[in-house]
Design a protein around this motif. Sequence first.
Motif, PDB file in Angstrom:
ATOM      1  N   THR A   3       3.922  19.223 -66.012  1.00 20.04           N
ATOM      2  CA  THR A   3       4.156  18.397 -64.564  1.00 20.04           C
ATOM      3  C   THR A   3       3.772  19.087 -62.893  1.00 20.04           C
ATOM      4  OG1 THR A   3       6.552  17.858 -65.277  1.00 20.04           O
ATOM      5  CG2 THR A   3       6.096  17.265 -63.218  1.00 20.04           C
ATOM      6  N   LEU A   4       3.081  18.151 -61.988  1.00 18.67           N
ATOM      7  CA  LEU A   4       2.340  18.782 -60.928  1.00 18.67           C
ATOM      8  C   LEU A   4       2.931  18.914 -60.085  1.00 18.67           C
ATOM      9  CD1 LEU A   4      -1.115  17.240 -61.169  1.00 18.67           C
ATOM     10  CD2 LEU A   4      -0.701  19.860 -61.730  1.00 18.67           C
ATOM     11  N   ILE A   5       3.135  20.431 -59.136  1.00 22.31           N
ATOM     12  CA  ILE A   5       4.481  19.965 -58.617  1.00 22.31           C
ATOM     13  C   ILE A   5       3.818  19.174 -57.460  1.00 22.31           C
ATOM     14  CG2 ILE A   5       5.584  20.950 -56.421  1.00 22.31           C
ATOM     15  CD1 ILE A   5       6.529  20.632 -59.385  1.00 22.31           C
ATOM     16  N   ARG A   6       4.152  17.957 -55.933  1.00 23.74           N
ATOM     17  CA  ARG A   6       3.836  17.600 -55.231  1.00 23.74           C
ATOM     18  C   ARG A   6       5.267  18.169 -53.737  1.00 23.74           C
ATOM     19  NH1 ARG A   6       4.590  12.186 -51.541  1.00 23.74           N
ATOM     20  NH2 ARG A   6       6.388  11.880 -53.225  1.00 23.74           N
ATOM     21  N   LYS A   7       4.806  18.749 -53.155  1.00 21.72           N
ATOM     22  CA  LYS A   7       5.092  18.873 -52.120  1.00 21.72           C
ATOM     23  C   LYS A   7       4.348  18.420 -50.980  1.00 21.72           C
ATOM     24  CE  LYS A   7       5.651  23.673 -49.785  1.00 21.72           C
ATOM     25  NZ  LYS A   7       5.164  25.911 -49.694  1.00 21.72           N
ATOM     26  N   LEU A   8       6.117  18.445 -49.918  1.00 25.69           N
ATOM     27  CA  LEU A   8       5.653  18.333 -48.906  1.00 25.69           C
ATOM     28  C   LEU A   8       5.990  18.611 -48.076  1.00 25.69           C
ATOM     29  CD1 LEU A   8       8.014  14.941 -49.276  1.00 25.69           C
ATOM     30  CD2 LEU A   8       5.940  14.796 -49.685  1.00 25.69           C
ATOM     31  N   ILE A   9       5.300  19.095 -46.751  1.00 24.39           N
ATOM     32  CA  ILE A   9       4.943  19.855 -46.087  1.00 24.39           C
ATOM     33  C   ILE A   9       5.781  19.440 -44.548  1.00 24.39           C
ATOM     34  CG2 ILE A   9       3.810  21.622 -44.216  1.00 24.39           C
ATOM     35  CD1 ILE A   9       4.077  22.028 -47.018  1.00 24.39           C
ATOM     36  N   CYS A  10       6.132  20.570 -43.501  1.00 14.93           N
ATOM     37  CA  CYS A  10       7.200  19.958 -42.380  1.00 14.93           C
ATOM     38  C   CYS A  10       7.264  20.995 -41.558  1.00 14.93           C
ATOM     39  CB  CYS A  10       8.759  18.711 -42.156  1.00 14.93           C
ATOM     40  SG  CYS A  10       8.836  18.289 -41.100  1.00 14.93           S
ATOM     41  N   THR A  11       6.681  20.951 -40.586  1.00 17.24           N
ATOM     42  CA  THR A  11       6.926  22.146 -39.921  1.00 17.24           C
ATOM     43  C   THR A  11       7.080  22.378 -38.250  1.00 17.24           C
ATOM     44  OG1 THR A  11       5.766  25.125 -38.946  1.00 17.24           O
ATOM     45  CG2 THR A  11       4.035  22.128 -39.403  1.00 17.24           C
ATOM     46  N   THR A  12       8.301  22.793 -37.605  1.00 14.75           N
ATOM     47  CA  THR A  12       8.049  22.286 -36.009  1.00 14.75           C
ATOM     48  C   THR A  12       7.265  23.419 -35.057  1.00 14.75           C
ATOM     49  OG1 THR A  12       9.436  24.524 -36.048  1.00 14.75           O
ATOM     50  CG2 THR A  12      10.957  22.396 -36.226  1.00 14.75           C
ATOM     51  N   ASN A  13       6.399  24.473 -36.052  1.00  8.71           N
ATOM     52  CA  ASN A  13       4.730  24.388 -35.140  1.00  8.71           C
ATOM     53  C   ASN A  13       4.352  23.521 -34.979  1.00  8.71           C
ATOM     54  OD1 ASN A  13       6.727  27.053 -34.996  1.00  8.71           O
ATOM     55  ND2 ASN A  13       5.852  27.732 -37.358  1.00  8.71           N
ATOM     56  N   ALA A  14       4.233  22.441 -35.115  1.00  5.95           N
ATOM     57  CA  ALA A  14       2.861  20.950 -35.061  1.00  5.95           C
ATOM     58  C   ALA A  14       4.242  20.269 -34.192  1.00  5.95           C
ATOM     59  CB  ALA A  14       2.350  21.068 -35.660  1.00  5.95           C
ATOM     60  N   ALA A  15       3.372  19.166 -33.529  1.00  2.00           N
ATOM     61  CA  ALA A  15       3.755  18.210 -33.244  1.00  2.00           C
ATOM     62  C   ALA A  15       4.267  16.885 -34.181  1.00  2.00           C
ATOM     63  CB  ALA A  15       2.561  17.145 -32.475  1.00  2.00           C
ATOM     64  N   LYS A  16       5.227  16.372 -34.502  1.00  2.00           N
ATOM     65  CA  LYS A  16       6.032  15.737 -35.671  1.00  2.00           C
ATOM     66  C   LYS A  16       5.176  14.328 -35.507  1.00  2.00           C
ATOM     67  CE  LYS A  16      10.124  15.591 -32.773  1.00  2.00           C
ATOM     68  NZ  LYS A  16      11.559  15.439 -32.720  1.00  2.00           N
ATOM     69  N   PRO A  17       5.436  14.248 -36.320  1.00  2.00           N
ATOM     70  CA  PRO A  17       4.231  12.777 -36.998  1.00  2.00           C
ATOM     71  C   PRO A  17       5.101  11.289 -36.446  1.00  2.00           C
ATOM     72  CG  PRO A  17       5.500  13.963 -38.965  1.00  2.00           C
ATOM     73  CD  PRO A  17       5.930  14.455 -38.418  1.00  2.00           C
ATOM     74  N   VAL A  18       3.637  10.477 -35.439  1.00  2.00           N
ATOM     75  CA  VAL A  18       4.282   9.717 -34.968  1.00  2.00           C
ATOM     76  C   VAL A  18       4.910   8.370 -35.939  1.00  2.00           C
ATOM     77  CG1 VAL A  18       3.421  10.572 -32.926  1.00  2.00           C
ATOM     78  CG2 VAL A  18       1.594   8.529 -34.701  1.00  2.00           C
ATOM     79  N   ALA A  19       5.098   8.889 -37.010  1.00  2.00           N
ATOM     80  CA  ALA A  19       5.235   7.069 -37.970  1.00  2.00           C
ATOM     81  C   ALA A  19       6.060   7.936 -39.189  1.00  2.00           C
ATOM     82  CB  ALA A  19       3.848   6.541 -38.297  1.00  2.00           C
ATOM     83  N   PRO A  20       5.692   6.755 -39.933  1.00  5.36           N
ATOM     84  CA  PRO A  20       6.596   7.159 -41.488  1.00  5.36           C
ATOM     85  C   PRO A  20       5.328   7.783 -42.285  1.00  5.36           C
ATOM     86  CG  PRO A  20       6.096   4.920 -41.540  1.00  5.36           C
ATOM     87  CD  PRO A  20       5.919   5.718 -40.220  1.00  5.36           C
TER      88      PRO A  20
END
Length: 137
Positions: A3-20
């Motif tokens: 099984t391959l892992i799909r890792k979602l990345i979210c950091t407060t060190n960059a601007a947040k996404p402006v959409a979903p």
Amino acid sequence: MATLIRKLICTTNAAKPVAPYNQAVVADRTVYVSGCLGLDKNTMQLVAGGAAEQTEMALKNMEAVLVAAGSGVDKVVKNTIFVKDLNDFGTVNEVYKKVFSKDFPARSCVQVARLPMDALVEIECIALTGAVSTVSE
């Protein structure tokens, strides 16, 4: 089959996404960074100035996302740059060369009709994680 892992990345060190969407997704050892705008991460507003300032901030946001994904600008294999006005091509390149100064990744730069938040520049990339060797042919 493993099984391959799909890792979602979210950091407060960059601007947040402006959409979903996520800032990046890591699949196996490949990082797919979503389009980065020249947004100040604290105000979520485009930085003042023009294409140069927005390019600089977009690249800073991209670098922060790459680091959060266990990568870095030295492991980028492909950049795509979207500009509102192709007349800014030279300006964008001058800022870009401060971050990508050697062993340049593959790249495309295209003019588009409009970008989110009426930005002048948006940059996305594909990078690698782990140990990477560069060989020139």
